[in-house]
Scaffold this motif. Sequence first.
Motif, PDB file in Angstrom:
ATOM      1  N   SER A 106      -5.191  -6.388  -0.747  1.00 26.26           N
ATOM      2  CA  SER A 106      -4.780  -5.574   0.398  1.00 26.26           C
ATOM      3  C   SER A 106      -4.059  -4.284  -0.005  1.00 26.26           C
ATOM      4  CB  SER A 106      -3.845  -6.387   1.307  1.00 26.26           C
ATOM      5  OG  SER A 106      -4.508  -7.508   1.836  1.00 26.26           O
ATOM      6  N   ARG A 107      -3.701  -4.127  -1.260  1.00 26.40           N
ATOM      7  CA  ARG A 107      -3.004  -2.914  -1.716  1.00 26.40           C
ATOM      8  C   ARG A 107      -3.908  -1.715  -1.527  1.00 26.40           C
ATOM      9  NH1 ARG A 107       0.267   0.937  -2.667  1.00 26.40           N
ATOM     10  NH2 ARG A 107       1.265   1.170  -4.681  1.00 26.40           N
ATOM     11  N   TRP A 158      -1.648 -11.117   3.867  1.00 28.67           N
ATOM     12  CA  TRP A 158      -2.138 -10.057   2.993  1.00 28.67           C
ATOM     13  C   TRP A 158      -2.702 -10.756   1.771  1.00 28.67           C
ATOM     14  CZ3 TRP A 158       2.288  -5.919   2.605  1.00 28.67           C
ATOM     15  CH2 TRP A 158       2.275  -5.127   3.755  1.00 28.67           C
ATOM     16  N   LEU A 212       3.372  -6.093  -3.577  1.00 26.79           N
ATOM     17  CA  LEU A 212       3.229  -6.429  -2.166  1.00 26.79           C
ATOM     18  C   LEU A 212       4.322  -7.397  -1.702  1.00 26.79           C
ATOM     19  CD1 LEU A 212      -0.653  -6.769  -2.064  1.00 26.79           C
ATOM     20  CD2 LEU A 212       0.697  -5.056  -0.843  1.00 26.79           C
TER      21      LEU A 212
END
Length: 79
Positions: free
Chosen positions: A20-21, A48, A58
């Motif tokens: 998800s980064r 995420w 994250l």
Amino acid sequence: MNLLDMVPDPAGAPETPVCSRKGCRSDAVWRLLWNNPKIHTPERRKTWLACDEHRAWLEDYLRQRLLWRETLPLTEAAR
């Protein structure tokens, strides 16, 4: 121009979940579970996905905002 041509084809979706980064296209291996207590009920969990490289980044982002709840491995059963 047909507006339906702009809708992504679900068949073209990646088979392997990705991190998800922002900007990362690596395979995800972790699930970071979080919620925002200001807008979500306590039992609600949002997810995420993270690769090994971005897991800590994250997780730290969520922890600083008091949103992080749990980090779990991404298993075949969860995909």
